[in-house]
Design an enzyme around this catalytic site. Structure first.
Site, PDB file in Angstrom:
ATOM      1  CB  CYS A   1      37.779 -27.076  29.352  1.00  0.00           C
ATOM      2  SG  CYS A   1      36.809 -27.405  30.880  1.00  0.00           S
TER       3      CYS A   1
ATOM      4  CB  CYS B   1      48.154 -27.579  34.366  1.00  0.00           C
ATOM      5  SG  CYS B   1      48.983 -27.444  35.886  1.00  0.00           S
TER       6      CYS B   1
ATOM      7  CB  CYS C   1      38.157 -35.022  30.047  1.00  0.00           C
ATOM      8  SG  CYS C   1      37.132 -33.940  31.274  1.00  0.00           S
TER       9      CYS C   1
ATOM     10  CB  CYS D   1      49.485 -34.467  38.860  1.00  0.00           C
ATOM     11  SG  CYS D   1      47.902 -34.021  37.724  1.00  0.00           S
TER      12      CYS D   1
ATOM     13  CD  GLU E   1      50.272 -38.304  29.194  1.00  0.00           C
ATOM     14  OE1 GLU E   1      51.348 -38.367  28.269  1.00  0.00           O
ATOM     15  OE2 GLU E   1      49.789 -37.126  28.966  1.00  0.00           O
TER      16      GLU E   1
ATOM     17  CB  CYS F   1      41.668 -28.403  28.693  1.00  0.00           C
ATOM     18  SG  CYS F   1      42.365 -30.110  29.449  1.00  0.00           S
TER      19      CYS F   1
HETATM   20  N1  SAH Z   1      38.393 -31.901  35.381  1.00  0.00           N
HETATM   21  C1  SAH Z   1      39.016 -31.462  36.655  1.00  0.00           C
HETATM   22  C2  SAH Z   1      40.762 -31.749  36.555  1.00  0.00           C
HETATM   23  C3  SAH Z   1      41.472 -32.009  35.425  1.00  0.00           C
HETATM   24  S1  SAH Z   1      42.146 -30.318  35.165  1.00  0.00           S
HETATM   25  C4  SAH Z   1      39.085 -29.975  36.591  1.00  0.00           C
HETATM   26  O1  SAH Z   1      38.465 -29.270  35.941  1.00  0.00           O
HETATM   27  O2  SAH Z   1      39.670 -29.282  37.733  1.00  0.00           O
HETATM   28  C5  SAH Z   1      43.502 -29.662  36.130  1.00  0.00           C
HETATM   29  C6  SAH Z   1      43.667 -28.267  36.028  1.00  0.00           C
HETATM   30  O3  SAH Z   1      44.537 -27.913  34.834  1.00  0.00           O
HETATM   31  C7  SAH Z   1      42.415 -27.737  35.714  1.00  0.00           C
HETATM   32  O4  SAH Z   1      42.312 -26.492  36.696  1.00  0.00           O
HETATM   33  C8  SAH Z   1      42.355 -27.318  34.426  1.00  0.00           C
HETATM   34  O5  SAH Z   1      41.286 -26.080  33.933  1.00  0.00           O
HETATM   35  C9  SAH Z   1      43.753 -26.825  34.217  1.00  0.00           C
HETATM   36  N2  SAH Z   1      44.054 -26.783  32.838  1.00  0.00           N
HETATM   37  C10 SAH Z   1      43.775 -27.475  31.974  1.00  0.00           C
HETATM   38  N3  SAH Z   1      44.224 -27.092  30.643  1.00  0.00           N
HETATM   39  C11 SAH Z   1      45.207 -26.163  31.012  1.00  0.00           C
HETATM   40  C12 SAH Z   1      46.246 -25.643  30.111  1.00  0.00           C
HETATM   41  N4  SAH Z   1      46.071 -25.702  28.733  1.00  0.00           N
HETATM   42  N5  SAH Z   1      47.222 -24.818  30.952  1.00  0.00           N
HETATM   43  C13 SAH Z   1      46.858 -24.676  32.174  1.00  0.00           C
HETATM   44  N6  SAH Z   1      45.961 -25.216  32.701  1.00  0.00           N
HETATM   45  C14 SAH Z   1      45.240 -26.128  32.191  1.00  0.00           C
END
Ligand code: SAH
Length: 365
Positions: A120, A340, A116, A109, A96, A123
């Site tokens: 985390c 995000c 991934c 974006c 996406e 996420c």
């Molecule tokens: N792997 C990279 C880029 C992808 S995530 C990284 O970790 O930076 C892009 C951003 O969205 C990151 O800051 C991530 O922590 C955030 N993110 C992930 N899940 C989220 C959620 N459920 N709500 C808000 N932000 C989130």
């Protein structure tokens, strides 16, 4: 030569690698400049339209090369003007990208991997698992496709790119860097270094290598002021703890005026207390940074909740008072699950996350 399967996809090349390719074929390297302009500046994929190339060269290119974008599996528009594409890759995997128009810019974006591996806990991409790295063509292809589709619509072209979609860009180093070369190339997208941002969970060796090859903007997904909590939220922290990650970021931005954007997802009752805000301010005292608070975006089956608006405001005020520029990111496109952390894509083999995670962070998980 020249069967469908063996054709070179020219989207895989930045200008330097394309020049080398032309040279290898006995052509003048400056052909790369012409091709890059046609493909990326004009959005052209048809060699016959490239009128400043000789007929013979056009015929040759048709035999051995192609400009192959991504197939569109879905194209959704949000009521707030943002737009999300689900792109299908040749192997059936889907990724996406999200377009976010604002007053002063229009941000795309993009994703760097299918899924991934970092897992985390907050996420949505993580829950889908990991499949593979994207090629340069698949990374730049998201921008190439977006600009073509936006043009058809009469919408503004992309002015900013952020690697904040699916995947960890520093774990797909070479392909990501090559794609950023095209983004910054005057003959291609001509985006300035401030308009391309790589967001990372903190892959220290990748950060160290990055300084040598690019000057794009950097964002760090921090999310916690101490290692205990960060180990839980961002398991990669067990391999690269906060102190090392911040030191690598500080080195990357150098002593000039550049700053790291520190991303911090606001999770109710987890990382949003006054005391945590103060600890964060202390931690960032020596890092040229600005804070980006991201209200948590929920997805099915998550155990987290978004901090409420007053809490986020209070957290921001504490950081402000400590002299840290802090903004709260506006949630965009949530009616199309484009916010995000909500990018899920759709892909086949979801089983590789575990093995990949062990590869990345060792046996620590
Ligand atoms: N792997 C990279 C880029 C992808 S995530 C990284 O970790 O930076 C892009 C951003 O969205 C990151 O800051 C991530 O922590 C955030 N993110 C992930 N899940 C989220 C959620 N459920 N709500 C808000 N932000 C989130």
């Amino acid at each position: 030569m020249g069967s469908e399967e063996t054709k070179v996809n020219l989207l895989d090349f930045d200008r330097a690698t394309m020049a080398a390719w032309f040279e290898g074929r006995g052509e003048k390297p400056f052909r790369a400049q012409q091709l890059v302009k046609w493909i990326h500046q004009q959005g052209v994929d048809d060699f016959d339209a490239m009128t400043n190339l000789s007929k013979a060269l056009r015929e040759e290119l048709k035999q051995v090369a192609e400009v192959r974008g991504l197939s569109i599996a879905a194209d959704q528009k949000s009521s707030d003007g943002s737009r999300k594409w689900l792109f299908e890759l040749v192997d059936g995997n889907r990724i996406e990208s999200v377009y976010i128009p604002e007053a002063e810019r229009a941000t795309l974006c993009i994703s760097s991997q299918v899924g991934c591996a970092l897992n985390c806990s907050f996420c949505s991409t993580a829950r889908q698992g990991y499949n593979r790295n994207l090629s340069t063509a698949e990374i730049i292809g998201q921008l190439w496709m977006a600009n073509r589709l936006l043009k058809e619509d009469g919408s503004r072209p992309v002015s900013n790119v952020v690697f904040m979609g699916m995947g960890e860009p520093l774990l797909n180093f070479d392909n990501v860097v090559r794609a950023t070369h095209l983004m910054q190339d005057d003959f291609a997208y001509a985006l300035s270094k401030r308009r391309v941002t790589l967001s990372t969970a903190g892959v220290v060796p990748g950060l160290e290598r990055l300084a040598g090859v690019t000057d794009i903007a950097l964002a760090l997904s921090l999310h916690a002021p101490d290692d205990d909590l960060r180990n839980e939220l961002v398991p990669l922290n067990r391999k690269y703890p906060i102190r090392e990650v911040l030191q690598a970021c500080r080195k990357y931005v150098g002593d000039g005026r550049r700053r790291v954007t520190v991303e911090y997802v606001m999770l109710d009752g987890v990382n949003d207390s006054d005391q945590q805000a103060r600890a964060l301010a202390k931690l960032l005292r020596k890092v040229p940074s600005k804070m980006n608070l991201i209200p948590f975006n929920p997805f099915p089956e998550t155990r987290y909740r978004r901090s409420n608006a007053q809490r986020i405001e209070r957290f921001r005020d504490i950081l402000h008072q400590s002299g840290i520029v802090t903004i709260t990111r506006k949630t965009r496109g949530d009616d199309i699950d484009a916010a995000c952390g909500q990018l899920a894509g759709d892909f086949k083999d979801r089983t590789r996350r575990r093995e990949r995670l062990v590869e990345v962070i060792g046996g620590a998980s």
